[in-house]
Design an enzyme around this catalytic site. Structure first.
Site, PDB file in Angstrom:
ATOM      1  N   LYS A 180      68.282  15.446  39.626  1.00  0.00           N
ATOM      2  CA  LYS A 180      67.154  14.807  40.311  1.00  0.00           C
ATOM      3  C   LYS A 180      66.331  14.135  39.222  1.00  0.00           C
ATOM      4  O   LYS A 180      65.676  14.790  38.432  1.00  0.00           O
ATOM      5  CB  LYS A 180      66.322  15.839  41.067  1.00  0.00           C
ATOM      6  CG  LYS A 180      65.252  15.203  41.932  1.00  0.00           C
ATOM      7  CD  LYS A 180      64.682  16.197  42.914  1.00  0.00           C
ATOM      8  CE  LYS A 180      63.363  16.777  42.440  1.00  0.00           C
ATOM      9  NZ  LYS A 180      62.270  15.789  42.437  1.00  0.00           N
ATOM     10  N   GLY A 238      52.594  16.844  45.366  1.00  0.00           N
ATOM     11  CA  GLY A 238      51.598  17.906  45.526  1.00  0.00           C
ATOM     12  C   GLY A 238      50.379  17.514  46.343  1.00  0.00           C
ATOM     13  O   GLY A 238      49.469  18.317  46.527  1.00  0.00           O
ATOM     14  N   ALA A 245      58.533  14.642  47.966  1.00  0.00           N
ATOM     15  CA  ALA A 245      57.094  14.691  47.648  1.00  0.00           C
ATOM     16  C   ALA A 245      56.219  14.148  48.767  1.00  0.00           C
ATOM     17  O   ALA A 245      56.566  13.165  49.416  1.00  0.00           O
ATOM     18  CB  ALA A 245      56.760  13.942  46.362  1.00  0.00           C
ATOM     19  N   GLY A 246      55.095  14.803  48.949  1.00  0.00           N
ATOM     20  CA  GLY A 246      54.086  14.343  49.882  1.00  0.00           C
ATOM     21  C   GLY A 246      53.939  15.173  51.143  1.00  0.00           C
ATOM     22  O   GLY A 246      52.891  15.169  51.770  1.00  0.00           O
ATOM     23  N   ASN A 250      58.347  21.306  47.987  1.00  0.00           N
ATOM     24  CA  ASN A 250      57.995  22.413  47.103  1.00  0.00           C
ATOM     25  C   ASN A 250      56.584  22.914  47.380  1.00  0.00           C
ATOM     26  O   ASN A 250      56.381  23.974  47.977  1.00  0.00           O
ATOM     27  CB  ASN A 250      58.139  21.992  45.634  1.00  0.00           C
ATOM     28  CG  ASN A 250      57.994  23.163  44.675  1.00  0.00           C
ATOM     29  OD1 ASN A 250      57.663  24.281  45.055  1.00  0.00           O
ATOM     30  ND2 ASN A 250      58.247  22.939  43.416  1.00  0.00           N
ATOM     31  N   THR A 251      55.575  22.109  46.984  1.00  0.00           N
ATOM     32  CA  THR A 251      54.180  22.564  47.060  1.00  0.00           C
ATOM     33  C   THR A 251      53.763  23.018  48.465  1.00  0.00           C
ATOM     34  O   THR A 251      53.052  24.023  48.593  1.00  0.00           O
ATOM     35  CB  THR A 251      53.239  21.444  46.577  1.00  0.00           C
ATOM     36  OG1 THR A 251      53.714  20.985  45.305  1.00  0.00           O
ATOM     37  CG2 THR A 251      51.818  21.946  46.417  1.00  0.00           C
TER      38      THR A 251
END
Lengths: 258, 67
Positions: free
Chosen positions: A100, A161, A187-188, A209-210
């Site tokens: 990635k 994040g 992301a987002g 993730n976050t």
């Protein structure tokens, strides 16, 4: 429902939800969240072995590489040279050619440096890597990355994040229309509905993730994301109704009392 | 001899990268080793010798998502 598998460069992915392993309280929580998410792909960062504290646990003792596809990333790399170095180290340490790819342009937005990203994608693809570049929601760069040999393109929904969701669904739609490789939102995503939106647009997968690790209850959020991604994919495949300004009755008028 | 190991000075008498890894109690599986910016294949660790002033990096996978 018929089989709806995601296959990239001959690799079969059981889940369309991919999980990041950062920011968890400990490896035990990481493992439980990954398990609850039903995902079979986890992304990991490449860092120095802790030489001074050899008793510190290893992530791969908790996330079994035989059970999960380990997707190393070049998180933290700001230059093409660093990204190449981390990618090559990751391949040596790991079990696959997947990477990635991140070439970060700015530490406030963490937006990618697309010029460096394109260059690194081209080099790594030539070296036989299966490259998943993290990029903006820009249709032109997405196409360029595909032409440079990216196995899939990973546009952001919003900054890393930020939890802002899919800020520009129209761009994602344009990216999807032109793409010949899978598109994976990276992301987002802030909560389950964001993941569903990404999948309803037609994205092939979502990496989160976050939103999971930072939730008050990461295990429950992992489970929520699992269903959100499944729901979004099913809705996309089912084909939604067109939006209309006025009502359309869904019950027959025939047989009414007047 | 003194080598630079993961950014720090490290004193060792080990002659090869394999020996260095076992001195550090690191299993070669799931790590990658770089010697003076050159990646050393796992199969070559037993034969790759060390000398004074070498720069060695040993990396593994840690938790991380983006950035």
């Amino acid at each position: 429902m018929q089989e709806d598998k995601l296959i990239i460069k001959g690799i079969e992915f059981k889940s369309r939800l991919w999980i990041g392993t950062g920011k968890y309280k400990d490896f035990d929580e990481t493992a439980k969240a990954v398990e609850a998410s039903g995902s079979d792909v986890v992304t990991v960062a490449v860092r120095r072995v802790n030489i001074t504290d050899r008793k510190s646990p290893n992530l791969l003792d908790y996330i079994d590489p035989k059970k999960y596809k380990i997707l190393p990333n070049t998180a933290g790399c700001y230059t093409v040279e660093d990204a190449l170095r981390y990618s090559r180290l990751a391949r040596e340490a790991g079990v696959s050619d997947m990477i990635k790819l991140e070439v970060i342009g700015d530490d406030k937005t963490l937006f990618p440096d697309n010029i460096g990203l394109l260059k690194a994608t081209e080099i790594l693809a030539k070296e036989g890597f299966i490259v998943f570049p993290y990029t903006n929601d820009d249709p032109i760069i997405a196409k360029r990355l595909e032409d440079a040999g990216a196995a899939a393109v990973m546009p952001l929904g919003a900054p890393i994040g930020s939890g802002l969701g899919i800020r520009n669904p129209y761009n994602i739609k344009i990216i999807l229309e032109a793409a010949k490789v899978p598109i994976i939102v990276d992301a987002g995503v802030g909560t389950a509905s964001d993941a569903t939106v990404a999948m309803e647009l037609g994205c092939d997968a979502v990496l989160i993730n976050t939103a999971i690790a930072g939730a008050k209850d990461p295990i429950s959020m992992a489970k929520a994301m699992k269903y959100a991604v499944i729901a979004g994919r099913l809705a996309f495949k089912a084909g939604r109704i067109p939006k209309k300004l006025y009502a359309t009755a869904s019950s027959p008028l025939e047989g009414m009392l007047i | 001899m003194i080598i630079k190991l993961n950014g720090q000075d490290y004193k060792t008498e080990k002659q090869t990268l394999s020996e260095l890894l076992s001195e550090l109690a690191i299993l070669p599986e799931h790590v990658a080793v770089e010697l003076n910016l050159r990646i050393i294949k796992r199969a070559d660790l037993p034969t790759q010798t060390l000398k004074e002033g070498d720069t060695v990096e040993i990396i593994n996978f840690v938790g991380g998502g983006n950035y």
